[in-house]
Design an enzyme around this catalytic site. Structure first.
Site, mmCIF file in Angstrom:
data_model
loop_
_atom_site.group_PDB
_atom_site.id
_atom_site.type_symbol
_atom_site.label_atom_id
_atom_site.label_comp_id
_atom_site.label_asym_id
_atom_site.label_seq_id
_atom_site.Cartn_x
_atom_site.Cartn_y
_atom_site.Cartn_z
ATOM 1 N N ASP A 78 -5.234 -4.220 -4.029
ATOM 2 C CA ASP A 78 -4.062 -3.375 -3.859
ATOM 3 C C ASP A 78 -3.057 -4.048 -2.934
ATOM 4 O O ASP A 78 -3.437 -4.691 -1.967
ATOM 5 C CB ASP A 78 -4.527 -2.041 -3.245
ATOM 6 N N GLU B 166 -2.642 -6.130 -8.008
ATOM 7 C CA GLU B 166 -1.639 -5.087 -8.172
ATOM 8 C C GLU B 166 -0.388 -5.575 -7.479
ATOM 9 O O GLU B 166 -0.325 -5.633 -6.260
ATOM 10 C CB GLU B 166 -2.089 -3.770 -7.543
#
Lengths: 461, 610
Positions: free
Chosen positions: B249, B291
C-alpha cells in the site's frame, strides 16, 4: 498467354467507356451524357498475366471536357473476384476490368513508390525519409465518393485522384506543407504517383499513413445523435451518456490548429477591397441558380439575399489563407491520438481556380457547423414531420456547434462567432449549395438544408 | 538508558484486545528493544504448488474478512468463517484471494492504520486462524495475498509509543521527527479534507512527526537501516507462515527529500529492489503488487528494470483503465479505453497488470481529467451521496442499473483486457450497495449467501451484525444470494463462473499481446490477444465488444488471419472463415464475442490445437 497491349486495345476500351463511366461511383459527370472518351496516355504498369494498364482519358460531355484516370486489368482467365460492375465490355478480344479491386495487381503500385521507380510516363516517388514496407496486398475502401482509395495491409492508404487537375494536387501540396510544420492533425504523406497531362505536371495518387484505429467524425457524431434521439426522458444533449460536445470541442481545437499551421506554412494575404464584392456576387449567382430549380428555396430568397448583402459591408478581421475548402464531419478522423483532418482537395464541384484561391478560414468553420446540423437531423429524413423530434435535433446541433466554436476559439485565440455576419453568410451559402445538391441527388434530404435556412434567417445575425 | 517505562506508558498499552495473544512489545529488553512474535511460534501452512509466474494467469478475488462469513456468531466476519467458504471460492474458479489488512489496528483508517504487524485484529481471529486459512486455501490450489502498509504505522504501534517516549532508545529514529515541522514543504497533502499539514506536533516527545496520510499514521523513517530491516522482517514473518504475497500500500511515499514532491523517489525504488531481492532469494514464487494510483507511464517504474524482466514489484494495478471502461460504455465509444491502452507502455517480461471494475474503495477518479470526472459524476452518481472523496461509492450492479447485458459485457471486458482480473466479493452475484451508510461502507455490506437471517452471513442477532445486509427489493439478500444463483444455470453467478473457466482455457487472455483492431464503427471495441506458445504455435483470441445499447455491425481488418475460422469460445460454434475482405460481424446491444482463430483443414479438422 498474355498478349502485348496495343493502341487498338486501348481504343476498344475507350469506345466502351461512355456506357460504363456513369455507373462508377467516383465519376463526377453524372449530370450529363458522356459523348466522347478520348485516350490521352496509357502506360503498361505490369506486363504479363494479369496485366495492369494505367490509362488517362479525356471525357467529353457536350462542351465540357475533363481528364480522368483508370486502372485497367486484363487476365487470360476472365474476371477476377471483383465486383461485376468493374467489367468493361469491349466488342471483341479479352475482357478488361477496373483493376483497383484486384489485389493481385494493385500491390505493385506500392512497391514502385517504395522503390522510386519510373515506369513509362509515370513517376513513383516516396516522400523524403519515408521507409515503406513492400509486398502488401490492398483492398479498396468502399465509402469514398469521388476518388478511389486502396488500403495496403492496414498500414498505408493510396488515394487515386479520379478526375485530374493540372498541377500538383492541392491535397498533396497542403499535406506536405502541414507535415513540414509538424502538424499533429494530418495523416503523414508517404509518397506520390505523378506524371504529365498535356503540358502540365499532374498528381495521379497520394500515399499516406493509414490509421486502422480511426473512426470518422460523421459516424462518431451520429452515434451520439442515435443515443440522444432514443432517450425517452427528454434530457438535454449535455446530460446524456453519448454527449459529443467534448469531442466537438477537441475537433474545434484541431481545425483551428490546422488553420494556424496552414497560415504558418503557406502564408496569408489581406483581402483586396473587391474580394468581398466578388464573393457576395458568387454567392448571389449560386442562389439564383438553385432557386431557379428548387421552388421551395424561393420563399427564403429575399432573406438570404439580404444576409449576403450585409456580408459586402463587413470588415474582415482575419486574413485570407489556404483552407480545407470542403470541411465536414466526414472529412475528419478520430484516432487514439486525437482528431485528424483529411482530403484537402476542396469542394469537388468547384473549379480549380476556386479551389486553390486563398479563402477565409470561416468557410471551413461554416462547413463544419452545417455538418453538425446534418448529423442532428439525419434520423428525421424520410420520417413524417414531428415538431418535437425536430426541436430535439436542433438542440443537439446547437449544443455541439457551440462546443465546436468554443474549441476553435480557444485554440485560435479569436472566436468565429465574433464575425457573425460573415459566418452566417457562409453558412447560408453552403446551405444553398446543399439544397441544390440534395434536390438533384437525394430529394428526401432537401428538407435538412431548407430547415436550416429557415432557422438561420429567423435568428438575428 | 532510562528505567523500564512505567506500566501506564508501556509501548503495548495502546494495543487493544491483544492481552491474551502474542504481540509486539509484550516484553521490553533492558536496552529498550521490544519483543516481537516470531513465525516459529506458529504452525506453517503447506505451500501452494510451485509456479513462479502464477500471478500472470491468476483470477484474483478481493474479499473483506469482516464482510464474508462470521464463524463465531459475533456479527463480524472472521478468518475461520472465510476458510469455511473456500469451497465456494474454488468452485467459482478463483486462483488467489486478496485480503485487505486484517492486522491489529485501532481501525481509524479501515485497518490501514496497523498497530501491530505481527498480530491479527482480535475480532477476525488469531495468527493461528490465518495459518489455518492458508492451509485450507493451498490445499485447494488457492493462493492468498494481503495488504501491507510499509510507509507508516498507527500511532498506537508500540514502535511509535517507544519512539515518542524514548528518543534515545532503539526506536527513537523509527519515525521522521523534526523540531520545526517545516521540512519537505513541496510534498502535497493527500487528505486535504482532514489534514492541513504533513507535520503534527507530538507533546510527549516535544517534536513534530511526519505523516503523508492521517495525523494518526506517522510515517516510518526509511532513512534508518533498522527500519528497513524491521520491515523486511515483517515480510519474512508472514512469508514464513506461508502467505503468497503482498499488495504494498502507498508505495510512492517511503522516502522524503527536500525540494521534491517526496513521491516516487529513486531511493524508494532502491528499497523496493531490496525487498524484491529478499523475496526472490528467500521466498521464490511469492509476489509483490504495487498500489500506486498514478498514470501507467509512471506506474511502470514500479515494475523495475525491464532488462531483467522486472526487479521491483511483480504486479501493479492499472487504475485509469477502470473509469474509462465505464465512460466508454456510456458514450458508446471505444476511444476512452483505446486511448488509455495506447498510452500504456509495455511492461517487463516477468510482470503483469492487475485490473478491476470495482473494489473496496470508491470508484477512483483520480486518474481522469477534470472534464471526465464531471462526466462520470453526472453519469454514475446522480445522487450526491454516491460521491466520496474523488470517486463514486457504488457497486457494479447498481452502477449499471442492474442491466444483465451490461453486467456481462463489463465482466467480459474485465476477463479479456490485458492484466490479471480482480473480482470484488459479491459482484459475481450482482450485489447492491447502501449509499446511506457512511464513508465507503456502502460497498462493504455482508456477503449474501442465502435468503436466511442475516443473508446467511452470521448466526448473530441481526442488531449485532457490523453493517446491515442489503434488504431492498431489487438487490436484497432474499432476491440476490449465492444459494439461489448456484442452483440456476442461467444466473449471473453461473455465467461468471463459466466465463472464468473459458478464460483459463486460453492463456492468450492472460499472457497474450494486446492488439487493438480499431475499425470504422466507434461503438465496437475489438482486440486480439496474441500469445506465442512455447512450441512456437500462436494462440489468437479475438474479442469483439459492442459498447452500444443498440445492435451494431462491424467490419474487422483480419487480413493476416485469412483462411482462419473464428470459433466462438463459449459454445464452440464455427463462424464463417476469414477471407481477404474485412470480416463482417453483427452484435446485439451490449453484446460481445470471444473467438479463437483456428486454422481448419478441408474436412473441418483443427489444424492447430486448442
Amino acid at each position: 498467354m498474355s498478349q502485348p497491349v496495343t493502341q487498338h486495345d486501348v481504343d476498344q476500351v475507350a469506345a466502351a467507356l461512355p456506357g460504363w463511366l456513369p455507373s462508377q461511383r467516383w465519376f463526377g459527370g453524372k449530370d450529363r451524357e458522356v459523348t466522347t472518351v478520348r485516350p490521352l496516355a496509357w502506360t503498361v504498369v505490369e506486363d504479363g498475366d494479369p496485366t495492369l494498364v494505367h490509362l488517362v482519358v479525356e471525357v467529353g460531355q457536350d462542351d465540357r471536357t475533363e481528364p480522368y484516370q483508370l486502372l485497367l486489368g486484363r487476365r487470360s482467365d476472365g474476371l477476377p473476384d471483383v465486383p461485376a460492375a468493374a467489367a468493361i465490355g469491349v466488342e471483341d478480344g479479352p475482357v478488361w476490368y477496373e483493376a483497383s479491386g484486384d489485389a493481385d495487381l494493385t500491390g505493385v503500385l506500392l512497391d514502385h513508390v517504395a522503390a522510386g521507380d519510373v515506369v513509362g510516363d509515370l513517376r513513383f516517388e516516396p516522400e523524403p525519409g519515408a521507409e515503406l514496407v513492400t509486398g502488401l496486398r490492398a483492398h479498396p475502401i468502399t465509402s469514398e465518393q469521388s476518388n478511389t482509395s486502396l488500403v495496403y495491409g492496414g498500414q498505408y492508404i493510396l488515394k487515386l485522384f479520379r478526375r485530374l487537375t493540372p498541377g500538383t494536387n492541392k491535397d498533396l501540396v497542403l499535406h506536405r506543407a502541414l507535415r513540414e510544420v509538424g502538424s499533429a492533425h494530418v495523416a503523414e504523406p508517404l509518397g506520390a504517383i505523378s506524371g504529365v497531362l498535356g503540358d502540365d505536371e499532374v498528381t495521379f495518387a497520394m500515399l499516406q499513413r493509414f490509421l486502422p484505429d480511426a473512426a470518422d467524425g460523421w459516424v462518431m457524431a451520429t452515434t451520439s445523435v442515435r443515443d440522444y434521439m432514443a432517450d425517452d426522458a427528454g434530457l438535454p444533449p449535455g446530460d446524456l451518456g453519448g454527449d459529443f460536445s467534448g469531442e466537438a470541442y477537441r475537433l474545434g481545437r484541431a481545425v483551428a490548429d490546422v488553420h494556424a499551421d496552414l497560415a504558418r506554412a503557406l502564408g496569408t494575404e489581406t483581402a483586396a477591397s473587391d474580394d468581398l464584392a466578388r464573393t457576395v456576387g458568387a454567392m448571389e449567382r449560386r442562389l439564383d441558380r438553385v432557386a431557379a430549380v428548387v421552388p421551395a428555396l424561393r420563399e427564403h430568397a429575399d432573406g438570404i439575399r439580404a444576409a449576403f448583402q450585409s456580408v459586402a459591408d463587413v470588415e474582415l478581421r482575419q486574413p485570407l489563407q489556404p483552407v480545407h475548402g470542403d470541411l465536414h464531419l466526414g472529412q475528419v478522423l478520430r484516432t487514439v491520438a486525437g482528431w485528424l483532418v483529411l482530403d484537402f482537395e476542396g469542394e469537388p464541384a468547384a473549379s480549380l481556380a476556386e479551389r486553390s484561391a486563398l479563402r477565409s478560414p470561416l468557410r471551413d468553420v461554416a462547413g463544419m457547423l452545417r455538418s453538425f446540423d446534418y448529423a442532428a437531423h439525419q434520423l428525421l429524413v424520410g420520417q413524417p414531420h414531428d415538431a418535437d423530434r425536430r426541436e430535439r435535433a436542433d438542440a443537439w446541433a446547437v449544443h455541439n456547434r457551440t462546443a465546436f466554436c468554443d474549441g476553435y476559439a480557444k485554440a485560435a485565440g479569436h472566436d468565429p462567432r465574433d464575425e457573425a455576419v460573415l459566418l452566417r453568410g457562409f453558412e447560408l451559402d453552403k446551405a444553398v449549395y446543399e439544397v441544390g445538391y440534395e434536390h438533384a441527388n437525394r430529394p428526401d434530404w432537401t428538407d435538412v438544408p431548407l430547415g436550416s435556412i429557415a432557422r438561420i434567417l429567423t435568428e438575428e445575425a | 538508558m532510562a528505567d523500564a517505562p512505567p506500566e501506564a506508558t508501556a509501548p503495548d498499552a495502546a494495543l487493544d484486545g491483544l492481552e491474551q495473544t502474542p504481540h509486539t512489545g509484550e516484553d521490553v529488553a533492558a536496552d529498550g528493544t521490544l519483543s516481537e512474535p516470531s513465525a516459529d511460534d506458529f504452525g506453517h501452512a503447506e505451500q501452494a504448488p510451485s509456479d513462479p509466474e502464477w500471478f500472470k494467469r491468476a483470477v484474483f478475488y478481493e474479499v473483506l474478512v469482516r464482510a464474508f462469513n462470521d464463524s463465531n456468531g459475533d456479527g463480524t466476519g472472521d478468518l475461520r468463517g472465510l476458510a469455511d467458504k473456500l469451497d465456494y471460492i474454488q468452485w467459482l474458479g478463483v486462483d488467489c484471494l486478496w485480503l485487505p489488512p486484517f492486522y491489529a489496528s485501532p481501525l481509524r483508517d479501515g485497518g490501514y492504520d496497523i498497530s501491530d504487524f505481527r498480530a491479527v485484529l482480535p475480532e477476525f481471529g488469531t495468527v493461528e486462524d490465518f495459518v489455518h486459512l492458508l492451509e485450507e486455501a493451498h490445499r485447494r490450489g488457492i493462493r492468498v495475498i494481503t495488504d501491507l502498509v510499509l510507509n507508516h504505522t498507527s500511532d498506537a504501534h508500540p514502535w511509535f509509543q517507544a519512539s515518542r517516549q524514548d528518543p534515545e532508545g532503539p526506536y527513537g529514529d523509527f519515525y521522521v521527527w523534526s523540531d520545526t515541522g517545516t521540512e519537505y514543504s513541496d510534498a502535497r497533502i493527500i487528505f486535504v479534507d482532514t489534514e492541513t499539514s504533513n507535520w503534527t506536533y507530538d507533546p510527549v516527545r516535544g517534536q513534530f512527526f511526519w505523516h503523508r496520510f492521517f495525523s494518526h499514521q506517522p510515517d516510518l523513517n526509511f532513512e534508518n537501516p533498522a527500519v528497513r530491516e524491521a520491515m523486511l522482517d515483517v515480510l519474512r514473518f508472514w512469508l514464513d507462515l506461508g502467505i503468497d504475497g503482498f499488495r504494498l500500500d502507498a508505495v510512492p511515499y517511503l522516502f522524503e527529500e527536500e525540494g521534491t514532491s517526496s513521491e516516487n523517489l529513486p531511493r524508494t525504488h532502491e528499497y523496493l529492489k531490496e525487498v524484491r531481492a529478499t523475496i526472490d532469494r528467500e521466498f521464490p514464487g511469492r509476489v509483490l503488487l504495487a498500489e500506486a494510483n498514478q498514470w501507467p507511464s509512471d506506474v511502470v517504474e514500479y515494475f523495475g528494470d525491464p532488462e531483467v524482466g522486472g526487479d521491483e514489484c511483480h504486479m501493479a494495478f492499472h487504475f485509469p483503465l477502470m473509469p474509462r471502461i465505464f465512460m466508454a460504455v456510456r458514450r458508446e465509444s471505444r476511444f476512452p479505453v483505446s486511448e488509455i491502452l495506447a498510452q500504456t507502455p509495455p511492461i517487463p517480461a516477468g510482470t503483469q497488470w492487475g485490473i478491476f471494475l470495482r473494489n473496496h474503495d470508491e470508484l477512483t477518479l483520480e486518474m481522469v481529467t477534470d472534464d471526465e470526472r464531471d462526466y462520470m459524476y453526472r453519469e454514475y452518481a446522480r445522487d450526491p451521496r454516491m460521491k466520496a472523496n474523488i470517486g463514486i461509492r457504488r457497486r457494479l450492479a447498481p452502477l449499471l442499473e442492474n442491466d444483465r447485458n451490461q453486467l456481462e459485457l463489463f465482466t467480459a471486458l474485465l476477463l479479456s483486457l490485458p492484466g490479471s482480473p480482480v473480482l470484488y466479493y459479491g459482484d459475481e452475484i450482482g450485489m447492491g450497495d447502501n449509499i446511506w451508510l457512511g464513508d465507503r461502507d456502502a460497498v462493504r455490506t455482508p456477503m449474501q449467501w442465502s435468503p436466511d437471517r442475516n443473508a446467511g452471513f452470521s448466526r448473530s442477532d441481526p442488531g449485532r451484525v457490523y453493517l446491515p445486509p442489503i434488504m431492498d427489493p431489487t438487490y436484497g439478500y432474499e432476491a440476490v444470494n449465492v444459494e439461489a444463483q448456484m442452483g440456476n444455470s442461467a444466473s449471473l453467478l453461473s455465467w461468471t463462473r463459466r466465463m472464468i473457466e473459458v478464460r483459463k482455457q486460453h492463456l492468450a487472455f492472460a499472457e497474450g499481446d494486446f492488439v487493438d483492431l480499431g475499425g470504422s464503427n466507434p461503438s465496437v471495441l475489438a482486440y486480439q490477444r496474441v500469445w506465442t506458445r512455447p512450441d512456437g504455435e500462436r494462440d489468437v483470441v479475438l474479442c469483439v465488444n459492442n459498447l452500444s445499447r443498440f445492435p451494431q455491425p462491424v467490419e474487422l481488418e483480419l487480413g493476416e488471419h485469412e483462411g482462419c475460422t473464428p470459433v466462438e469460445l463459449t459454445g464452440s460454434v464455427r463462424f464463417p472463415r476469414v477471407g481477404e475482405l474485412p470480416y463482417l460481424l453483427t452484435l446485439p446491444g451490449h453484446g460481445f464475442y470471444w473467438f479463437q482463430l483456428v486454422e481448419l483443414g478441408d474436412e473441418g479438422e483443427r489444424r492447430s490445437m486448442l
